[in-house]
Design an enzyme around this catalytic site. Structure first.
Site, PDB file in Angstrom:
ATOM      1  N   ASP A   3       6.673 -27.940 -17.528  1.00 32.22           N
ATOM      2  CA  ASP A   3       5.678 -28.615 -18.348  1.00 32.22           C
ATOM      3  C   ASP A   3       6.332 -29.860 -18.930  1.00 32.22           C
ATOM      4  OD1 ASP A   3       2.910 -28.430 -19.413  1.00 32.22           O
ATOM      5  OD2 ASP A   3       3.981 -28.659 -21.306  1.00 32.22           O
ATOM      6  N   THR A   4       5.597 -30.954 -18.930  1.00 35.29           N
ATOM      7  CA  THR A   4       6.119 -32.212 -19.444  1.00 35.29           C
ATOM      8  C   THR A   4       5.293 -32.639 -20.638  1.00 35.29           C
ATOM      9  OG1 THR A   4       6.807 -32.855 -17.215  1.00 35.29           O
ATOM     10  CG2 THR A   4       6.661 -34.611 -18.857  1.00 35.29           C
TER      11      THR A   4
END
Length: 195
Positions: A75-76
């Site tokens: 996840d960014t």
């Protein structure tokens, strides 16, 4: 999809950027199996804690569906101070993000989770500092007209036209795109995935 093959890699993400990044280092996932989870932030959750929690929350259900595979999830998030920047789903949100990031440094936090076939888990958060130049209203509008901001955390894509708005970064470039390759490879190798 349930895999029976030993040492298969399943990417728990629908992001074409993450798949392309893995291909760049010679890793082709045997399957793409995105998790469908609630990605809402918890009250008072730090951006780093959020990235870690969401990466692991994406990996676990995919690992349960693919018990003989190595599962990689990520996840960014873009953080300006303790503020979590949204994924820009409309031009107004992207405009607000770009105005806030203009002339400032911010952090891109990449949560990475790897689960081995034997159930061992590794989770890491990789931080990259990104500096935006001071943006004029014309530059913001020109960038928005291109549309590459859609669905991007913080309202920009460094691998596209936003590159001309960013004079420097400190840390992993691939982390800003969507997946730190050096960290992902190290985590996979550490759990026994053959690279």
């Amino acid at each position: 999809m349930i895999l029976r093959q030993q040492a298969a890699l399943v990417l728990a993400s629908a992001s074409p950027r993450r798949r392309d990044l893995l291909l760049q280092i010679g890793l082709e996932p045997a399957a793409i199996d995105p998790a469908d989870i609630d990605e809402s932030a918890q009250p008072r959750e730090t951006p780093s804690g959020y990235a870690r929690r969401i990466a692991l929350a994406k990996a676990r259900p995919v690992a349960a569906r693919n018990p003989n595979a190595f599962v990689l999830a990520a996840d960014t998030v873009v953080a300006c101070g303790r503020r979590l920047m949204p994924k820009a789903e409309d031009a107004a949100t992207a405009r607000r993000c770009l105005k806030l990031l203009s002339g400032r440094r911010h952090r891109v936090l990449g949560g990475i989770a790897v689960i081995a076939p034997d159930g061992r888990e590794r989770v890491r958060v990789v931080a990259t500092t990104v500096c935006f130049k001071r943006l004029t209203a014309e530059e913001i509008e020109a960038y928005l007209a291109g549309g590459e901001w859609q669905g991007k955390a913080g309202g920009y894509a460094i691998q596209g036209h936003a590159a001309m708005l960013i004079p420097w970064i400190r840390g992993s470039y691939s982390n800003v795109v969507g997946l730190s390759l050096s960290d992902s490879a190290a985590m996979l190798r550490g759990l026994g995935f053959p690279l």
